[in-house]
Design an enzyme around this catalytic site. Structure first.
Site, mmCIF file in Angstrom:
data_model
loop_
_atom_site.group_PDB
_atom_site.id
_atom_site.type_symbol
_atom_site.label_atom_id
_atom_site.label_comp_id
_atom_site.label_asym_id
_atom_site.label_seq_id
_atom_site.Cartn_x
_atom_site.Cartn_y
_atom_site.Cartn_z
ATOM 1 N N GLU A 1 -6.569 4.907 8.056
ATOM 2 C CA GLU A 1 -6.322 6.322 7.766
ATOM 3 C C GLU A 1 -7.566 6.984 7.179
ATOM 4 O O GLU A 1 -7.786 8.180 7.365
ATOM 5 C CB GLU A 1 -5.100 6.464 6.845
ATOM 6 C CG GLU A 1 -3.820 6.250 7.650
ATOM 7 C CD GLU A 1 -2.667 5.649 6.884
ATOM 8 O OE1 GLU A 1 -2.647 5.712 5.651
ATOM 9 O OE2 GLU A 1 -1.762 5.093 7.555
ATOM 10 N N HIS B 1 -9.535 1.483 5.220
ATOM 11 C CA HIS B 1 -8.207 1.607 5.846
ATOM 12 C C HIS B 1 -8.323 2.567 7.034
ATOM 13 O O HIS B 1 -9.084 3.534 6.985
ATOM 14 C CB HIS B 1 -7.187 2.132 4.828
ATOM 15 C CG HIS B 1 -5.786 2.081 5.357
ATOM 16 N ND1 HIS B 1 -5.301 3.036 6.210
ATOM 17 C CD2 HIS B 1 -4.798 1.168 5.202
ATOM 18 C CE1 HIS B 1 -4.051 2.713 6.550
ATOM 19 N NE2 HIS B 1 -3.728 1.586 5.946
ATOM 20 N N SER C 1 3.491 -2.330 10.414
ATOM 21 C CA SER C 1 4.939 -2.446 10.585
ATOM 22 C C SER C 1 5.493 -3.816 10.186
ATOM 23 O O SER C 1 6.388 -4.350 10.865
ATOM 24 C CB SER C 1 5.329 -2.077 12.025
ATOM 25 O OG SER C 1 4.977 -0.728 12.287
ATOM 26 N N GLY D 1 2.646 2.121 10.721
ATOM 27 C CA GLY D 1 3.640 3.183 10.526
ATOM 28 C C GLY D 1 4.407 3.541 11.787
ATOM 29 O O GLY D 1 5.076 4.571 11.831
ATOM 30 N N GLY E 1 2.733 -1.224 4.266
ATOM 31 C CA GLY E 1 2.798 0.183 3.878
ATOM 32 C C GLY E 1 4.236 0.589 3.595
ATOM 33 O O GLY E 1 4.771 0.350 2.507
ATOM 34 N N GLY E 2 4.889 1.158 4.599
ATOM 35 C CA GLY E 2 6.246 1.712 4.453
ATOM 36 C C GLY E 2 7.221 0.802 3.711
ATOM 37 O O GLY E 2 7.929 1.252 2.801
ATOM 38 N N ASN F 1 0.873 -1.180 0.000
ATOM 39 C CA ASN F 1 0.000 0.000 0.000
ATOM 40 C C ASN F 1 0.910 1.230 0.000
ATOM 41 O O ASN F 1 1.548 1.529 1.002
ATOM 42 C CB ASN F 1 -0.884 -0.035 1.261
ATOM 43 C CG ASN F 1 -1.707 1.226 1.430
ATOM 44 O OD1 ASN F 1 -1.818 2.045 0.521
ATOM 45 N ND2 ASN F 1 -2.295 1.397 2.611
ATOM 46 N N TRP F 2 0.948 1.896 -1.136
ATOM 47 C CA TRP F 2 1.842 3.058 -1.254
ATOM 48 C C TRP F 2 1.298 4.295 -0.568
ATOM 49 O O TRP F 2 2.001 5.291 -0.428
ATOM 50 C CB TRP F 2 2.068 3.377 -2.735
ATOM 51 C CG TRP F 2 3.163 2.578 -3.351
ATOM 52 C CD1 TRP F 2 3.807 1.494 -2.798
ATOM 53 C CD2 TRP F 2 3.767 2.778 -4.633
ATOM 54 N NE1 TRP F 2 4.757 1.025 -3.661
ATOM 55 C CE2 TRP F 2 4.755 1.790 -4.793
ATOM 56 C CE3 TRP F 2 3.559 3.694 -5.662
ATOM 57 C CZ2 TRP F 2 5.544 1.703 -5.941
ATOM 58 C CZ3 TRP F 2 4.336 3.598 -6.806
ATOM 59 C CH2 TRP F 2 5.324 2.616 -6.946
ATOM 60 N N LYS F 3 0.019 4.287 -0.197
ATOM 61 C CA LYS F 3 -0.608 5.483 0.390
ATOM 62 C C LYS F 3 -0.388 6.686 -0.546
ATOM 63 O O LYS F 3 -0.409 6.500 -1.757
ATOM 64 C CB LYS F 3 -0.072 5.723 1.801
ATOM 65 C CG LYS F 3 -0.147 4.434 2.643
ATOM 66 C CD LYS F 3 0.075 4.634 4.090
ATOM 67 C CE LYS F 3 -0.059 3.286 4.806
ATOM 68 N NZ LYS F 3 0.059 3.379 6.241
ATOM 69 N N GLU G 1 -5.493 -4.750 10.830
ATOM 70 C CA GLU G 1 -4.412 -3.771 10.982
ATOM 71 C C GLU G 1 -4.630 -2.969 12.258
ATOM 72 O O GLU G 1 -5.376 -1.967 12.247
ATOM 73 C CB GLU G 1 -4.401 -2.807 9.793
ATOM 74 C CG GLU G 1 -4.172 -3.469 8.455
ATOM 75 C CD GLU G 1 -3.570 -2.479 7.460
ATOM 76 O OE1 GLU G 1 -2.446 -2.711 7.018
ATOM 77 O OE2 GLU G 1 -4.218 -1.463 7.159
HETATM 78 P P1 PGA Z 1 2.921 0.115 7.634
HETATM 79 O O1 PGA Z 1 1.434 0.389 7.074
HETATM 80 O O2 PGA Z 1 3.392 -1.176 7.007
HETATM 81 O O3 PGA Z 1 3.731 1.297 7.163
HETATM 82 O O4 PGA Z 1 2.828 0.013 9.119
HETATM 83 C C1 PGA Z 1 0.501 -0.635 6.920
HETATM 84 C C2 PGA Z 1 -0.774 -0.107 6.316
HETATM 85 O O5 PGA Z 1 -1.174 1.016 6.640
HETATM 86 O O6 PGA Z 1 -1.420 -0.792 5.504
#
Ligand code: PGA
Length: 249
Positions: free
Chosen positions: A96, A94, A212, A172, A233-234, A9-11, A166
């Site tokens: 966010e 998600h 993470s 993150g 994500g990251g 997930n590049w956000k 999640e």
């Molecule tokens: P992260 O994000 O791997 O950077 O913790 C996961 C996500 O939001 O899907």
């Protein structure tokens, strides 16, 4: 048997030139792998990236979509639009979006129904905040989110959903859930699916862990019975770290 899924997930990251460089590095490395790899990218990259990955084991998808079909919804993007741009799946709910854009379970349910009716693969995210975890409400929160999003789906529709657990406190932050805790929460989610649908449906739905996930902890998650993959994500932003995760799956 559920297949292992690795989803990035590049956000809100990535320009066209960055995406091109990324695929130049990643695609040759995964060409001989028979894996299910997904990458959710910004709307602006859907079209180019989905063209570029044709014939590979990488599927490109979106990170959100509207619950509406078309019309006066300035700034919104519909399911048919992402489909038209080549998206093969969409992340819904998600954290966010739940927290920064105030998305409710009701709205997420509408988006999910829309995606399913148009044969778009949804990845439904659920997860508790740190405060909810500390007050012992994690399971209650997951139950509410799952019921809110999924109630009313037929068994056949439910069998087309991918879930992602999640925990918000792990996203993150570099503080991942322990594989044991994640496995227990996945088992809980599976029990909720069993209650809402049936044991057979609950056994079919892949549940990904997100929060993470890194190249050096992915294996410990995938070894667990109820963890069928990861949403990253990251660590999906760097093609080499995403590749290491794919190779460990
Ligand atoms: P992260 O994000 O791997 O950077 O913790 C996961 C996500 O939001 O899907």
């Amino acid at each position: 048997m559920r297949q292992t899924l690795i989803a990035g997930n590049w956000k809100m990251n990535g320009t066209l030139s960055q995406a091109e460089k990324y695929l130049e590095t990643l695609l040759p490395q995964i060409s001989s792998l028979n894996k299910n790899i997904l990458l959710a990218v910004p709307f602006t990259l859907l079209s180019t990236m989905s063209q570029r990955v044709k014939g590979s084991s990488l599927k490109i998808g979106a990170q959100n979509m509207s619950d509406q079909d078309m019309g006066a919804f300035t700034g919104e993007i519909s399911c048919s639009m992402i489909q038209d741009a080549g998206a093969r799946f969409v992340i819904l709910g998600h954290s966010e979006r739940r927290h920064l854009q105030q998305e409710t379970d009701e709205l997420i349910h509408k988006k999910l129904m829309k995606a399913i009716s148009l044969h778009m693969q949804p990845i439904l995210c659920v997860g508790e905040t740190l405060q909810e975890k500390e007050s012992g409400e994690a399971e209650k929160v997951l139950h509410k989110q799952l019921q809110g999003a999924l109630e009313g789906l037929s068994s056949e529709e439910a069998s087309r959903v991918v879930l992602a657990y999640e925990p918000v406190w792990a996203i993150g932050t570099g503080v991942n859930a322990t594989p044991e805790l994640a496995d227990a929460m996945h088992k809980f989610c599976r029990n909720v699916l069993c209650e809402l649908f049936s044991k057979e449906i609950a056994e079919l739905v892949p549940i990904l862990y997100g929060g993470s996930v890194k190249p050096d902890n992915i294996t410990s998650f995938l070894q667990k019975e109820h963890i069928d993959g990861a949403l990253i994500g990251g660590a999906s932003l760097d093609p080499l770290s995403f590749l290491r995760i794919i190779q460990s799956s």
